[in-house]
Design an enzyme around this catalytic site. Structure first.
Site, PDB file in Angstrom:
ATOM      1  CD  GLN A 345      46.451  81.462  60.756  1.00  0.00           C
ATOM      2  OE1 GLN A 345      45.625  81.709  61.628  1.00  0.00           O
ATOM      3  NE2 GLN A 345      47.259  82.384  60.250  1.00  0.00           N
ATOM      4  CD  GLU A 398      57.911  83.138  62.020  1.00  0.00           C
ATOM      5  OE1 GLU A 398      56.965  83.673  61.419  1.00  0.00           O
ATOM      6  OE2 GLU A 398      57.994  83.130  63.265  1.00  0.00           O
ATOM      7  CB  CYS A 486      44.748  87.839  64.320  1.00  0.00           C
ATOM      8  SG  CYS A 486      46.336  88.276  64.990  1.00  0.00           S
TER       9      CYS A 486
HETATM   10  C1  LIG Z   1      49.857  85.600  62.863  1.00  0.00           C
HETATM   11  S1  LIG Z   1      51.265  84.600  62.659  1.00  0.00           S
HETATM   12  C2  LIG Z   1      51.160  84.298  60.927  1.00  0.00           C
HETATM   13  C3  LIG Z   1      52.011  83.188  60.376  1.00  0.00           C
HETATM   14  C4  LIG Z   1      51.682  82.728  58.960  1.00  0.00           C
HETATM   15  N1  LIG Z   1      51.472  83.828  58.055  1.00  0.00           N
HETATM   16  C5  LIG Z   1      50.509  81.787  58.933  1.00  0.00           C
HETATM   17  O1  LIG Z   1      49.396  82.220  58.589  1.00  0.00           O
HETATM   18  O2  LIG Z   1      50.677  80.608  59.286  1.00  0.00           O
HETATM   19  C6  LIG Z   1      52.549  85.756  62.864  1.00  0.00           C
HETATM   20  C7  LIG Z   1      53.956  85.183  62.775  1.00  0.00           C
HETATM   21  O3  LIG Z   1      54.880  86.273  62.861  1.00  0.00           O
HETATM   22  C8  LIG Z   1      55.984  85.913  63.657  1.00  0.00           C
HETATM   23  N2  LIG Z   1      56.498  87.193  64.168  1.00  0.00           N
HETATM   24  C9  LIG Z   1      55.952  87.993  65.125  1.00  0.00           C
HETATM   25  N3  LIG Z   1      56.665  89.134  65.242  1.00  0.00           N
HETATM   26  C10 LIG Z   1      57.676  89.058  64.351  1.00  0.00           C
HETATM   27  C11 LIG Z   1      58.731  89.940  63.987  1.00  0.00           C
HETATM   28  N4  LIG Z   1      58.869  91.141  64.578  1.00  0.00           N
HETATM   29  N5  LIG Z   1      59.581  89.560  63.016  1.00  0.00           N
HETATM   30  C12 LIG Z   1      59.433  88.342  62.410  1.00  0.00           C
HETATM   31  N6  LIG Z   1      58.444  87.473  62.700  1.00  0.00           N
HETATM   32  C13 LIG Z   1      57.577  87.823  63.664  1.00  0.00           C
HETATM   33  C14 LIG Z   1      55.428  84.962  64.682  1.00  0.00           C
HETATM   34  O4  LIG Z   1      56.433  84.084  65.164  1.00  0.00           O
HETATM   35  C15 LIG Z   1      54.356  84.219  63.880  1.00  0.00           C
HETATM   36  O5  LIG Z   1      54.872  83.044  63.297  1.00  0.00           O
END
Ligand SMILES: C[S@@+](CC[C@H](N)C(=O)[O-])C[C@H]1O[C@@H](n2cnc3c(N)ncnc32)[C@H](O)[C@@H]1O
Length: 539
Positions: A345, A398, A486
């Site tokens: 974040q 992830e 977000c």
């Molecule tokens: C908004 S971030 C949130 C990460 C975590 N919850 C945090 O707050 O640190 C979204 C995460 O989802 C992963 N991501 C995006 N699309 C995805 C998918 N289709 N399947 C798995 N992971 C995904 C991205 O790599 C990223 O790490």
């Protein structure tokens, strides 16, 4: 400040077209128009109506009459984009923009005189608005998306009691500025060499950036704009909660990391002194690792302690290619490994604020089985595991390989993110696409390899989770879902899908996690209908 003479410049007013008149032709890029701005639109601009169509005006405020320069034209001249360049009737909520490169009221010449760069940069499009009014706009945006896209009644207490809350500013040096512990720059060619750059709004041509006030003070003080970054494509700078700085430099595929690293390292030493002492690490890595030439045993500097790096990478200075992030919530403290280029974040106070919100809204209990979807390095996984304890289960999913590797390390049996009460918790760290993984979890449930799922954290990227993922999640029949969003429009769309699938939105909170931009974070709690708890706002 820009002086405009409205008598000598073509400045149409935004009066409504009179009936029976000939259709008016559209605006051209560069036209200067006088407009009165209404409500904020999703995306950071303000809606203004003119005889030639709707104009989305950036750098304005509701109620202001402004002179705006047309910067872009929508299909069939149906709408336009413009930047406010002079304000005829300023709003009381207006303040001086704290960033010269983001201040639309300065002329190109004034910006160039102060920074050497004339272009107006994006990235701080609400910088001219006082913080309380920024939050009021974000509240309005969040409510509107939940009503229009999510189908929630405007009279629902969920909407009427919803306000976007400020983030703590205790760790910030300048109030609502300096909140970014992560900054990413592209690299642009200039007459004086290759410099860090950013993109003007809706432009694919980056320009040099001299300073960025949203970056943490420790990152600003590096004066990264002074480095000649020949051979580098992108710069990702991170400040950890322990005060370490990790700078990932992504190497242009035409070069190798060993070729470009030494000249940059020498400049960095001149600028910052002994990098190891100052706890600054430089990590050079090829842009496309699969095309990278192997560089067997290349170690251009031995001043830093030897660390294992992959072939093709070069690690200098403080010798770290990942940082440790500590997150505290109440008496609890979780530690995470986060690699250069891995997700974390960006607001320095966001990790602890989000963990706190998750725990108070979702209330994971001892022995429960929980899912952390889009888990990143495991920010929520650690807190879920701590809450469910040794009889509980957490499945953490992830998609990014780098971030997944961090999660694996964080939740290894001796991983730093396992709290005392989570030492024996079953934590499954899965690398994969969430939608695809949900099919495997369904099979695991059917084979009794996984207990009934009680609670889910869903924290997708800006595009949201979408129908396929939510349908598959619904088939697992979880007890409750906390959606961390977000993007308010994505939350609105996904709220509509969940409601169609038989879920009730029972609580929603908003956070100003990106001050001085139009972005906003929200957390929304869903229960299977009929709601098991009454909608209410937990403080
Ligand atoms: C908004 S971030 C949130 C990460 C975590 N919850 C945090 O707050 O640190 C979204 C995460 O989802 C992963 N991501 C995006 N699309 C995805 C998918 N289709 N399947 C798995 N992971 C995904 C991205 O790599 C990223 O790490």
């Amino acid at each position: 400040m820009r002086q405009l003479d409205s008598t000598s410049t073509r400045v149409p007013t935004n009066t409504a077209p009179s009936r029976g008149t000939e259709p008016v032709s559209g605006y051209a890029i560069g036209d200067l128009v006088r407009l009165t701005c209404e409500s904020p639109a999703h995306g950071g601009a303000f809606v203004a109506r003119s005889e030639k169509g709707v104009v989305f005006v950036r750098h304005a405020l509701t109620g202001e009459t402004v002179q705006a320069r047309i910067t872009d034209i929508g299909p069939k001249n149906r709408y336009y984009f413009a930047d406010a360049v002079a304000i005829d009737t300023p709003s009381p909520a207006r303040r001086e923009h704290p960033w010269v490169q983001g201040n639309s009221l300065l002329t190109d010449e004034e910006r160039a005189a102060a920074t050497g760069v004339k272009e107006l940069l994006g990235g701080m499009e609400y910088g001219h608005i006082d913080p309380a009014t920024q939050r009021a706009y974000k509240t309005d945006t969040l409510r509107t998306q939940l009503i229009r896209l999510g189908g929630i009644s405007p009279d629902s207490p969920l909407i009427t009691s919803l306000t976007v809350e400020p983030m703590p500013t205790k760790d910030l040096t300048e109030g609502d500025l300096s909140w970014r512990s992560r900054v990413r720059y592209t690299v642009v060619k200039t007459p004086s060499g290759w410099r860090i750059g950013m993109y003007p709004h809706q432009s694919s041509r980056a320009v040099p950036v001299i300073d960025f006030p949203l970056a943490a003070r420790e990152l600003r003080q590096l004066n990264l704009h002074e480095l000649d970054l020949h051979g580098i494509r992108q710069v990702d700078a991170a400040l950890s909660s322990r005060g370490r700085i990790l700078i990932q430099l992504t190497v242009d595929p035409r070069f190798t990391a060993s070729e470009v690293s030494q000249p940059i390292y020498r400049q960095a030493e001149k600028l910052w002194g002994d990098l190891a002492k100052r706890k600054i690490s430089l990590f050079f890595t090829p842009e496309n690792r699969s095309n990278a030439k192997p560089e067997y045993g290349v170690r251009p500097s031995l001043r830093s302690p030897y660390r294992r790096v992959r072939q093709g990478d070069v690690l200098l200075g403080g010798g770290l290619k990942s940082v440790t992030e500590d997150v505290t919530f109440g008496a609890r403290r979780f530690s995470y490994q986060v690699s250069a280029g891995g997700f974390w974040q960006v607001h320095r106070c966001a990790p602890s604020a989000l963990v706190g919100t998750m725990l108070t809204m979702l209330r994971p209990a001892e022995g429960e089985c929980t899912l952390d979807l889009y888990a990143g390095a495991g920010l929520f996984t650690a807190a879920l595991a701590d809450a469910v304890g040794e009889r509980g289960t957490v499945v953490s999913v992830e998609g990014s390989p780098v971030t997944h590797r961090d999660a694996r390390a964080n939740f290894a049996p001796d991983g730093a993110a396992r709290s005392e009460s989570a030492k024996d918790t079953r934590i499954e760290v899965i690398h994969g696409d969430v939608a695809r993984t949900l099919l495997d979890l369904k099979t695991a449930l059917e084979l009794d390899e996984l207990p009934h799922i009680d609670a889910v954290v869903l924290d997708p990227s800006r595009e949201g989770a979408g129908k396929k993922t939510l349908e598959r999640l619904n088939k697992l029949s979880p007890g409750r879902i906390l959606y961390v969003a977000c993007d308010p429009a994505a939350l609105g769309r996904d709220t509509a899908i969940l409601r169609e699938l038989g879920w009730d939105l029972v609580q929603v909170r908003g956070y100003d996690m990106y001050p001085n931009t139009h972005h906003v974070e929200a957390a929304a709690l869903f229960y299977r209908a009929p709601a098991r708890i009454k909608p209410r706002r937990i403080r």
